[in-house]
Design an enzyme around this catalytic site. Structure first.
Site, short mmCIF file in Angstrom:
data_model
loop_
_atom_site.label_atom_id
_atom_site.label_comp_id
_atom_site.label_asym_id
_atom_site.label_seq_id
_atom_site.Cartn_x
_atom_site.Cartn_y
_atom_site.Cartn_z
N LYS A 68 -3.96 8.51 2.88
CA LYS A 68 -4.70 8.08 3.38
C LYS A 68 -4.71 9.20 5.55
CE LYS A 68 -6.93 6.35 0.49
NZ LYS A 68 -8.68 6.94 -0.09
N TYR A 105 0.99 -1.04 0.05
CA TYR A 105 -0.22 -0.03 -0.01
C TYR A 105 1.08 1.77 -0.09
CZ TYR A 105 -4.36 2.15 0.15
OH TYR A 105 -5.71 2.49 -0.16
#
Length: 258
Positions: free
Chosen positions: A161, A154
């Site tokens: 995020k 990720y």
């Protein structure tokens, strides 16, 4: 019909498998009058199919990296709809090299692109749309567990995020004097077009299904229903929050770093 009489913008519908579609459908089913956007001509026909299904009157072009398109969208919506009651921001992007290899090796260019598209676009849309938001409106964006834990592959998106979740809290304070609520949903892993860019995503799906308390992966319909609650008057006292919709994924999680 919890959303009857409400008008709202959903940014980021790619097709009928996307999380944004699940949110749009849940709101439409509850009576909302929706406005959709498409990023470019290549995606226009896909979004139009969703618009036809959900009885959406208008779809508009929007590349969130271009300030002039955000302003043009605001002006067009004001002309065609007047003020609106909610905005859904379901947009995120990072170059492939920002999602592979070591995070430590991410380039400044890739990092900047990820932050601009995935984070700043939410802030900028809120900035530009303040004048056409009704008091007590609701803003919603999408996060992921990678914001608070290390998730394999990720990388830069996890950092983006995290910044997005922090932005939710600060925006909630700035807009709170008008009763405007700002929240995020952190959904569990879902097989979407965006998720296809994450390495070994199938392993994450399988692990979650086997180890989450509900022994299942969350669906776009379940995320849509939770989003509809946050966009409706039922959540009139909820702001600055990140809501997990993940069948308990964040309880057990992958064998990863806190």
């Amino acid at each position: 019909m919890l959303m009857k009489g409400k008008k709202g913008l959903v940014i980021g519908v790619a097709n009928n498998k996307s999380i944004a579609y699940g949110i749009a459908k849940a709101c439409a089913d509850q009576g909302a009058d929706l406005i959709l956007t498409y990023q470019n001509e290549k995606l226009q026909s896909r979004v139009q199919k969703v618009a036809d299904e959900l009885n959406v009157k208008n779809i508009y072009p929007l590349d969130v990296s271009k300030e002039e398109e955000i302003i043009a969208l605001r002006d067009n919506i004001e002309k065609d709809y007047g003020k609106i009651d909610f905005i859904v921001h379901a947009v995120a992007f990072a170059p492939k090299d920002a999602l592979t290899g070591k995070f430590l090796n991410v380039s400044k260019e890739a990092f900047t692109i990820a932050m601009q598209i995935s984070v700043y676009s939410f802030i900028e849309v809120a900035q530009k749309f303040q004048t056409i938001l009704n008091d007590n409106a609701s803003l919603l964006t999408l996060s992921y567990l990678g914001a608070v834990r290390y998730i394999p592959h990720y990388n830069t998106m996890g950092v983006a995020k995290a910044a997005l979740e922090a932005s939710v809290r600060y925006m909630a304070v700035d807009l709170g004097d008008r009763g405007i609520r700002v929240n995020a949903i952190s959904a569990g892993p879902i097989k979407t077009l965006a998720a296809s860019g994450i390495g070994d995503f199938r392993k994450i799906l399988n692990y979650n299904e086997e180890n989450s308390p509900l022994r299942k992966n969350v669906t776009i319909e379940e995320v849509g229903n939770s989003a509809m609650y946050l966009l409706s008057d039922l959540s009139s006292a909820v702001t600055g929050e990140v809501h997990y919709v993940d069948s308990g994924y964040n309880v057990t999680g992958m064998p990863i770093v806190e």
